[in-house]
Design an enzyme around this catalytic site. Structure first.
Site, PDB file in Angstrom:
ATOM      1  N   LYS A  79      -7.001  -6.300  -1.769  1.00 16.30           N
ATOM      2  CA  LYS A  79      -6.594  -6.640  -0.398  1.00 16.30           C
ATOM      3  C   LYS A  79      -7.482  -5.905   0.595  1.00 16.30           C
ATOM      4  CE  LYS A  79      -2.315  -6.844   2.385  1.00 16.30           C
ATOM      5  NZ  LYS A  79      -0.871  -6.518   2.417  1.00 16.30           N
ATOM      6  N   SER A 154       2.142 -10.340   3.519  1.00 20.58           N
ATOM      7  CA  SER A 154       0.799 -10.314   4.061  1.00 20.58           C
ATOM      8  C   SER A 154      -0.298 -10.347   2.986  1.00 20.58           C
ATOM      9  CB  SER A 154       0.618  -9.059   4.912  1.00 20.58           C
ATOM     10  OG  SER A 154       0.757  -7.901   4.128  1.00 20.58           O
ATOM     11  N   SER A 178       5.393  -7.611   1.193  1.00 21.32           N
ATOM     12  CA  SER A 178       4.076  -8.262   1.210  1.00 21.32           C
ATOM     13  C   SER A 178       3.379  -8.420  -0.125  1.00 21.32           C
ATOM     14  CB  SER A 178       3.137  -7.509   2.154  1.00 21.32           C
ATOM     15  OG  SER A 178       3.391  -7.925   3.463  1.00 21.32           O
TER      16      SER A 178
HETATM   17  N1  GLN Z   1       6.614  -9.776   6.258  1.00 26.22           N
HETATM   18  C1  GLN Z   1       6.882  -8.419   6.536  1.00 26.22           C
HETATM   19  C2  GLN Z   1       6.405  -8.070   7.911  1.00 26.22           C
HETATM   20  O1  GLN Z   1       5.935  -8.921   8.564  1.00 26.22           O
HETATM   21  C3  GLN Z   1       6.300  -7.542   5.486  1.00 26.22           C
HETATM   22  C4  GLN Z   1       4.916  -7.103   5.733  1.00 26.22           C
HETATM   23  C5  GLN Z   1       4.397  -6.178   4.668  1.00 26.22           C
HETATM   24  O2  GLN Z   1       5.072  -5.912   3.676  1.00 26.22           O
HETATM   25  N2  GLN Z   1       3.215  -5.643   4.905  1.00 26.22           N
HETATM   26  O3  GLN Z   1       6.481  -6.975   8.337  1.00 26.22           O
END
Ligand code: GLN
Length: 476
Positions: A79, A154, A178
């Site tokens: 990532k 994400s 994410s």
């Molecule tokens: N979807 C969640 C958010 O928008 C999780 C994001 C993440 O785990 N980095 O914060």
């Protein structure tokens, strides 16, 4: 031999390389060819590393010398918010578009030492803020199962890379889901380790009390193999734990007992297909002789609210470092403060700005007690609920997400509906407990079979129970 990427696992690839059926160079080339074929559509990768083949050659040397470990020569995707020395790590943001990492994250360093081949860096929501990869400054990642849909986020690029046979495994980060949510959407396995199990050193911070790096793979066993390499106490991250930190983890008993918080599963926004797949998963555990118990998590309905206060508070603090001086983009203004405003305005996307504003608000004097402090108190209560539940069960099962991957654009203009996607995943980050998402069937939408995920959560430090039950569930 012809390499069958679709059915390859880390263990199989390792055995083939030991036998000399193919080399790491062959395998790496096969992945790069596949990426070249598919990435134009999927946009999982932002960059393929030119030094991948060189790393594969080194791995082949280790095989020749009999020094290869279980991950040597295995191609992986990383990532874009986890540092690899000498490579760009942009967090899919314009503000870091040209930022080259000057050091390794501990997780990537450990992988490099294990002989892993880094194929490239993967697309993500800007600074990991989002659940669809639509917040990337470099275009959304598309779901390999249906290109009209999101890959999740994400870590959407990392999950799609594995699902499209563009890497044997990948690294993601998980602050509120994410790793697990995109894994569920793409039909692969994703693990959010116990808070502190994997060093956060070299991961671009989002919410520091919630963030963890973890693996995405095709099987539970693959995720376990990667976790075993990247885990461990690290002097560079004072929150990392040792095996002795959590002496309460499950020992001895044969089959883990699974708890289900049924009172939390009936909500409005949940697709009946997700519940059906969930019931089928529970039936399959029952058929395998697992005891299933109903549990109560009295404060769990506050989890999402707690997350969307604590997380932006930490985001607003972490994002302050992007000032146009220390890293990445710099836009000139008439003085220092105007440099700062202009750089951030040019470099940061809407969702990032929204969260900085929210976080600054909940931390401001006068509101701090009403929001941030209260959220922290409720966070402790939710953790207590889980600890209490774990007195009578070993695992807690829920769907990973309220439904399958949604269409690109469907939720992009409605942050609240996007935030609701995280309803089942944020608790593991709030409590610091480990959780895994495992594919649990598909549902047909618009003529396409879309994957769904089962989420299992365990006690702090008890990843081994996740792996045990996960492997049995997946039939590995
Ligand atoms: N979807 C969640 C958010 O928008 C999780 C994001 C993440 O785990 N980095 O914060």
């Amino acid at each position: 031999m012809k390499i069958d990427l679709a059915n390859l696992t880390i263990k199989k690839a390792h055995d083939h390389m030991v036998k000399g059926d193919f080399s790491s160079v062959d395998l790496t080339k096969a992945y790069i060819d596949e990426i070249k074929k598919k990435n134009g559509d999927v946009n999982a990768y932002l960059e393929i590393f030119e030094d991948a083949l060189e790393a594969a050659k080194k791995a082949d040397e280790l095989f020749k010398q009999g020094k290869a470990g279980p991950l040597t020569g295995i191609p992986c995707a990383v990532k874009d918010n986890i540092l690899i020395q000498g490579h760009i790590a942009s967090a899919s943001s314009k503000i870091l578009q040209e930022y080259k990492a000057t050091y390794y994250a501990t997780a990537t360093k450990k992988l490099a030492q294990a002989g892993v081949v880094f194929l490239g860096r993967t697309n993500m929501d800007e600074f990991a803020m989002g659940g669809s990869t639509e917040n990337s400054a470099f275009g959304p990642t598309r779901n390999p199962h249906d290109l009209a849909r999101v890959a999740g986020g994400s870590s959407g690029g990392s999950a799609a890379a594995v699902a499209m046979d563009g890497a044997l495994f990948s690294l993601g980060t998980d602050t509120g889901g994410s790793i697990r949510q995109p894994a569920a959407f793409c039909g692969v396995v994703g693990l959010k380790p116990t808070y502190g199990a994997v060093s956060r050193y070299g991961a671009i911070a989002m919410g520091s009390s919630l963030d963890q790096i973890g693996p995405i793979g095709k099987t539970v066993a693959d995720c376990e193999a990667v976790f075993n390499i990247i885990r461990g106490q690290d002097p560079k991250d004072g929150t990392t734990i040792t095996d002795k930190t959590y002496p309460t983890k499950r020992v001895g008993k044969k089959k883990p007992v699974i708890g289900i918080p049924r009172h939390f599963l009936g909500g409005d926004g949940i697709d009946p297909a997700a519940l059906e797949a969930f019931e089928a998963a529970i039936d399959s555990f029952k058929a395998k002789g697992y005891e299933i118990k109903e549990i109560k998590l009295p404060n769990i309905s506050y989890a999402l609210m707690v997350y969307y206060i604590v997380m932006p508070a930490e985001v607003s603090s972490n994002m302050a470092r992007f000032d146009g001086v220390k890293y990445g983009l710099h836009v000139d203004g008439k003085d220092g403060i105007e440099d700062y405003f202009k750089t951030r305005r040019a470099g940061l996307g809407r969702e990032v700005v929204r969260r900085i504003l929210l976080g600054t608000y909940v931390l401001s004097s006068g509101y701090y007690d009403a929001y941030y402090n209260r959220a922290n108190a409720v966070r402790a209560m939710i953790t207590q609920d889980f600890l209490k539940a774990f007195e009578s069960v070993d695992l807690i099962a829920t769907p990973t997400t309220p439904g399958p991957a949604f269409k690109i654009g469907d939720k992009a203009s409605d942050p609240m509906s996007m935030y609701l996607e995280d309803i089942f995943t944020v608790t593991a980050n709030i409590t610091g407990m480990p959780a895994i998402s495992i594919p649990s069937g598909t549902t047909n939408k618009d003529g396409k079979e879309l994957p769904l995920g089962l989420q299992l959560t365990a006690r702090h430090g008890d990843e081994s129970t996740l792996f045990q039950a996960g492997k049995e569930f997946a039939g590995e």
